[in-house]
Design a protein around this motif. Structure first.
Motif, PDB file in Angstrom:
ATOM      1  N   GLN A 189       0.764  -1.165   0.184  1.00 20.37           N
ATOM      2  CA  GLN A 189       0.050  -0.072  -0.016  1.00 20.37           C
ATOM      3  C   GLN A 189       0.813   1.438  -0.038  1.00 20.37           C
ATOM      4  OE1 GLN A 189      -2.753  -0.495   3.418  1.00 20.37           O
ATOM      5  NE2 GLN A 189      -3.563  -2.334   2.500  1.00 20.37           N
ATOM      6  N   PRO A 192       3.551   3.903  -4.872  1.00 16.44           N
ATOM      7  CA  PRO A 192       2.715   4.801  -5.607  1.00 16.44           C
ATOM      8  C   PRO A 192       1.921   4.133  -6.910  1.00 16.44           C
ATOM      9  CG  PRO A 192       4.950   5.518  -5.117  1.00 16.44           C
ATOM     10  CD  PRO A 192       4.850   4.213  -4.625  1.00 16.44           C
ATOM     11  N   ARG A 193       0.896   4.378  -6.921  1.00 13.12           N
ATOM     12  CA  ARG A 193      -0.182   4.148  -7.898  1.00 13.12           C
ATOM     13  C   ARG A 193       0.339   4.473  -9.287  1.00 13.12           C
ATOM     14  NH1 ARG A 193      -1.787  -0.600  -6.489  1.00 13.12           N
ATOM     15  NH2 ARG A 193      -3.017  -0.521  -8.328  1.00 13.12           N
ATOM     16  N   GLU A 194       1.192   5.554  -9.183  1.00 13.62           N
ATOM     17  CA  GLU A 194       1.495   6.262 -10.669  1.00 13.62           C
ATOM     18  C   GLU A 194       2.659   5.413 -11.167  1.00 13.62           C
ATOM     19  OE1 GLU A 194       1.466   7.534  -7.608  1.00 13.62           O
ATOM     20  OE2 GLU A 194       0.045   9.205  -7.685  1.00 13.62           O
ATOM     21  N   SER A 301      13.701   4.114  -2.242  1.00 11.20           N
ATOM     22  CA  SER A 301      13.009   5.220  -2.851  1.00 11.20           C
ATOM     23  C   SER A 301      12.737   5.234  -4.388  1.00 11.20           C
ATOM     24  CB  SER A 301      13.764   6.437  -2.734  1.00 11.20           C
ATOM     25  OG  SER A 301      15.127   6.647  -3.410  1.00 11.20           O
TER      26      SER A 301
END
Length: 301
Positions: A189, A192-194, A301
């Motif tokens: 979760q 990032p969905r991007e 990251s």
């Protein structure tokens, strides 16, 4: 004027150091009493001959180490520990990842499934072992009943040296699987969905998205789980004690159980101290290797 400012700065630094000492002091005291002192005292015990009853301890230097390392059963126990840790950690991480990916989908009742899956984690290991000892019973256990439906007989899970270790691993994985699933879910979760959207635009399929987006995004979580899970398996005691008591013969005896057996059953403080030092050294080396080499592959990251 300059002297007053200097005095004011000095007083402020002293107050900050005093506050720091007041805050960190109790923690250091507890660490010293309950962690560092037992470790040092255990190192001392590994060089003496003592049965916990004699008022004096006799120094034998490296005699305990020679006795332990020259025993054939010690190397069998080390191998048992390696097998238990390897399969327990590997199965927990792999099955946990698969279930986390499933429960991360928009399914009905997934919250209830997550709660049910996590519930064994908060249960006592002794209680879990008692329940599974009935499930493993070769005469009237649940597994025997299920195998009987297809005409198969249940093996003697806890009485056969060939099946005892797989049974212990199965119970340990079942109990700790929910913890890995919850940690993996938190990592999933946080991706990032991007990144998934960009991968779809580039024409990446489900497998490519999993390999190039999901796995790198989960690498910090997987690293954390690998370190903590390995350390936990080396300290697993309650399930083994209740399920098999280290048997049959020494088929499920691990280093931590052998330490208990030497120290609190045979009252051999010296050899128990050697086992504790060996266990500490193995855990320390594995942790250093993980931090030194595996962490380099972690994408933060």
């Amino acid at each position: 004027m300059l002297q007053q400012q200097t005095r004011h700065v000095t007083m402020r630094e002293r107050r900050e150091w005093l506050l720091f000492a007041l805050l960190i002091g109790p923690n250091l005291f507890l660490f010293g009493v309950f962690t560092y002192w037992p470790l040092l005292y255990n190192f001392y015990l590994s060089f003496v001959s003592w049965n916990f009853l004699r008022p004096r301890k006799r120094f034998v230097w490296f005699e305990n180490y020679v006795d332990v390392f020259s025993q054939a059963q010690f190397w069998t126990i080390v191998w048992n520990t390696v097998i238990f840790a390897l399969f327990s950690v590997g199965l927990t991480l792999l099955i946990g990842l698969a279930l986390a990916l499933l429960l991360n989908q928009p399914l009905r009742y997934r919250n209830g499934a997550r709660a049910v899956l996590f519930s064994p984690v908060i249960m006592s290991g002794a209680v879990v072992a008692v329940v599974w000892s009935y499930i493993f019973d070769p005469r009237y256990g649940l597994i025997d009943q299920l195998l009987g439906l297809i005409g198969l007989n249940s093996p003697n899970w806890l009485g056969d040296p060939a099946w005892a270790m797989p049974a212990v691993i199965m119970v340990y994985v079942w109990k700790n699987l929910g913890y890995a699933v919850v940690i993996y879910l938190a990592g999933l979760q946080g991706i990032p969905r991007e990144l998934y959207d960009a991968a779809r635009v580039d024409g990446a399929g489900p497998w490519d998205r999993f390999w190039h987006v999901t796995l790198p995004g989960l690498s910090p979580v997987a690293f954390f789980l690998s370190v903590t899970s390995i350390l936990a398996t080396f300290q697993a005691f309650d399930i083994i004690k209740v399920l098999t008591n280290g048997g049959p013969v020494i088929a499920t005896t691990t280093l931590i159980f052998h330490l208990y057996d030497l120290g609190f059953v045979s009252y051999n403080a010296g050899e128990a101290g050697v086992i504790a030092i060996v266990l500490f050294a193995i855990m320390l080396i594995l942790t250093i290797i993980q931090l030194r080499y595996l962490e380099q592959r972690v994408a933060y990251s």
